[in-house]
Design a protein around this motif. Structure first.
Motif, short mmCIF file in Angstrom:
data_model
loop_
_atom_site.label_atom_id
_atom_site.label_comp_id
_atom_site.label_asym_id
_atom_site.label_seq_id
_atom_site.Cartn_x
_atom_site.Cartn_y
_atom_site.Cartn_z
N SER A 1 0.79 -1.35 0.36
CA SER A 1 0.13 -0.54 0.06
C SER A 1 0.48 1.29 0.40
CB SER A 1 -1.32 0.23 1.54
OG SER A 1 -1.63 1.08 1.13
N MET A 2 1.68 1.50 0.99
CA MET A 2 2.79 2.23 1.09
C MET A 2 3.78 2.83 -0.79
SD MET A 2 2.71 3.43 3.47
CE MET A 2 4.09 5.14 3.56
N LYS A 3 3.92 1.60 -1.08
CA LYS A 3 4.59 1.70 -2.35
C LYS A 3 3.59 2.38 -3.06
CE LYS A 3 8.07 -2.19 -1.59
NZ LYS A 3 8.06 -3.37 -2.05
N ALA A 4 2.09 1.70 -3.30
CA ALA A 4 1.65 1.75 -4.33
C ALA A 4 0.71 3.93 -4.43
CB ALA A 4 0.30 1.72 -4.21
N THR A 5 1.00 4.70 -2.81
CA THR A 5 0.71 5.48 -2.82
C THR A 5 1.71 6.28 -3.39
OG1 THR A 5 -1.12 4.69 -0.93
CG2 THR A 5 0.22 6.82 -0.84
N ALA A 6 2.76 5.69 -2.90
CA ALA A 6 4.29 6.62 -3.52
C ALA A 6 4.33 6.68 -4.70
CB ALA A 6 5.54 5.64 -3.23
N LYS A 7 4.09 5.85 -5.64
CA LYS A 7 3.54 5.40 -7.16
C LYS A 7 2.45 6.61 -7.69
CE LYS A 7 3.20 2.82 -11.17
NZ LYS A 7 2.87 0.85 -11.74
N LEU A 8 1.28 6.43 -7.01
CA LEU A 8 0.36 7.16 -7.89
C LEU A 8 0.70 9.23 -7.44
CD1 LEU A 8 -2.72 7.22 -7.84
CD2 LEU A 8 -3.22 8.01 -5.24
N LYS A 9 1.57 9.34 -6.72
CA LYS A 9 1.40 10.96 -6.86
C LYS A 9 0.52 11.69 -6.75
CE LYS A 9 6.22 10.67 -7.27
NZ LYS A 9 6.63 10.03 -6.01
N ALA A 10 -0.31 12.06 -5.91
CA ALA A 10 -1.20 12.16 -6.21
C ALA A 10 -1.50 13.85 -6.00
CB ALA A 10 -2.93 11.74 -5.08
N ALA A 11 -0.75 14.28 -5.49
CA ALA A 11 -0.59 15.80 -5.85
C ALA A 11 -0.40 16.50 -6.51
CB ALA A 11 0.02 16.00 -4.33
N ASP A 12 0.40 15.67 -7.53
CA ASP A 12 0.19 16.53 -9.09
C ASP A 12 -1.35 16.35 -9.44
OD1 ASP A 12 2.83 16.20 -8.44
OD2 ASP A 12 3.04 14.72 -9.96
N ARG A 13 -2.04 16.37 -9.49
CA ARG A 13 -3.36 16.20 -10.01
C ARG A 13 -4.30 16.85 -8.74
NH1 ARG A 13 -0.68 12.29 -10.78
NH2 ARG A 13 -2.67 10.81 -9.55
N ASN A 14 -3.79 16.83 -7.71
CA ASN A 14 -4.83 17.44 -6.57
C ASN A 14 -4.19 18.12 -5.85
OD1 ASN A 14 -6.36 18.10 -4.44
ND2 ASN A 14 -7.38 15.94 -4.43
N PRO A 15 -3.85 19.97 -5.40
CA PRO A 15 -3.45 20.15 -4.06
C PRO A 15 -3.47 19.89 -2.72
CG PRO A 15 -4.91 21.51 -5.67
CD PRO A 15 -5.20 20.67 -6.63
N TYR A 16 -5.01 19.37 -2.62
CA TYR A 16 -5.23 18.91 -1.46
C TYR A 16 -4.68 17.96 -0.90
CZ TYR A 16 -7.31 23.42 -2.33
OH TYR A 16 -7.60 24.58 -2.51
N SER A 17 -3.99 16.88 -1.84
CA SER A 17 -3.15 15.81 -1.60
C SER A 17 -2.10 15.65 -0.96
CB SER A 17 -3.74 14.84 -2.06
OG SER A 17 -3.37 12.96 -1.91
N TRP A 18 -1.14 14.79 -1.14
CA TRP A 18 -0.03 14.42 -0.71
C TRP A 18 0.93 13.94 -2.10
CZ3 TRP A 18 -4.02 15.33 2.36
CH2 TRP A 18 -3.47 16.37 3.38
N ASN A 19 2.21 14.23 -2.10
CA ASN A 19 2.78 13.05 -2.91
C ASN A 19 4.40 12.89 -1.68
OD1 ASN A 19 1.81 13.76 -5.16
ND2 ASN A 19 3.03 15.14 -6.08
N MET A 20 4.70 11.83 -1.60
CA MET A 20 5.67 10.67 -0.39
C MET A 20 6.42 10.01 -2.08
SD MET A 20 3.16 8.57 0.91
CE MET A 20 4.70 6.49 1.05
N ASP A 21 7.54 9.83 -1.00
CA ASP A 21 8.08 8.65 -1.73
C ASP A 21 8.42 7.62 -0.39
OD1 ASP A 21 9.51 9.09 -3.74
OD2 ASP A 21 11.10 10.66 -2.97
N TYR A 22 8.71 6.34 -0.45
CA TYR A 22 8.47 5.27 0.38
C TYR A 22 10.17 4.15 0.89
CZ TYR A 22 9.01 0.02 2.20
OH TYR A 22 8.90 -0.76 2.56
N ILE A 23 10.54 4.81 1.69
CA ILE A 23 11.83 4.54 1.99
C ILE A 23 11.87 3.27 2.96
CG2 ILE A 23 14.12 5.23 2.26
CD1 ILE A 23 13.21 8.28 1.71
#
Length: 210
Positions: A118-140
């Motif tokens: 789930s964490m990897k999928a969220t990192a890949k999604l990068k939803a904030a690129d399309r929705n400024p009220y969301s988040w972009n993250m990396d999984y490390i």
């Protein structure tokens, strides 16, 4: 975003706690707290309805809904509290029995294959690129196998709080990361930077408890 489903459910779940803790933590009278809650409801709905709908795969919709809840109550306080007071208030308002139960349930799956996927999928999604009220993250993942870090480069809470002139209170919401990790019982939360304090990113580290 429609004022139905999750947003309406969170209002019904949390409105009493947000009202009660205005008295317990911020020193309002019961009458003042009730009036704030009455005024906060239409404000909360206005905030929600101005937000874009989140993508189905976006796990952070609840975060922005909770932010809207806090903004709506802070907007009608008779006196301006400091960030320490709001930190205590937000923690107490959010830690209702149902959410404590959900944190404990989530903790049982922490570091599982499903959690990591789930964490990897969220990192890949990068939803904030399309929705400024969301988040972009990396999984490390930590090299020693002791857990992982979610490193955030865009934060929807920062955007929404800044729009409402309440950016100084973002650390009050950041503090809940420690609380939720502790309630989950599986990890120790560690952090060095936050975007709210001018850091290059927000590092949300989860160390396995031994």
């Amino acid at each position: 975003m429609k004022y139905s489903g999750l947003p309406m459910g969170m209002w019904l779940l949390l409105k009493s706690s947000f009202e009660k803790n205005l008295v317990n933590d911020l020193g309002l009278t019961k009458e003042e707290a009730k009036l704030v809650r009455i005024k906060a409801k239409p404000e909360y709905r206005r905030i929600i309805e101005k937000l874009p709908e989140f993508e189905k795969e976006d796990r952070f919709k609840t975060n922005i809904v909770n932010c809207a809840m806090l903004i709506s109550f802070l907007s009608y306080l008779p006196q301006k509290p400091d960030v320490t007071e709001v930190t205590r208030y937000y923690e107490d308002a959010m830690t209702v029995p149902f959410l404590k139960k959900m944190c404990k349930k989530s903790g049982k799956n922490k570091f599982s294959d499903k959690d990591i996927a789930s964490m990897k999928a969220t990192a890949k999604l990068k939803a904030a690129d399309r929705n400024p009220y969301s988040w972009n993250m990396d999984y490390i993942p930590y090299e020693d196998g002791s857990g992982y870090e979610a490193r955030f480069f865009k934060c929807g809470i920062c955007v929404l709080m800044k729009e409402h002139g309440l950016f100084e209170y973002v650390p009050a919401m950041c503090h809940l990361d420690y609380v939720m990790s502790d309630l989950g019982g599986a990890s120790n939360f560690v952090r060095e930077y936050t975007l709210a304090s001018g850091g290059p990113y927000c590092d949300c580290g989860y160390k396995k408890r031994t």
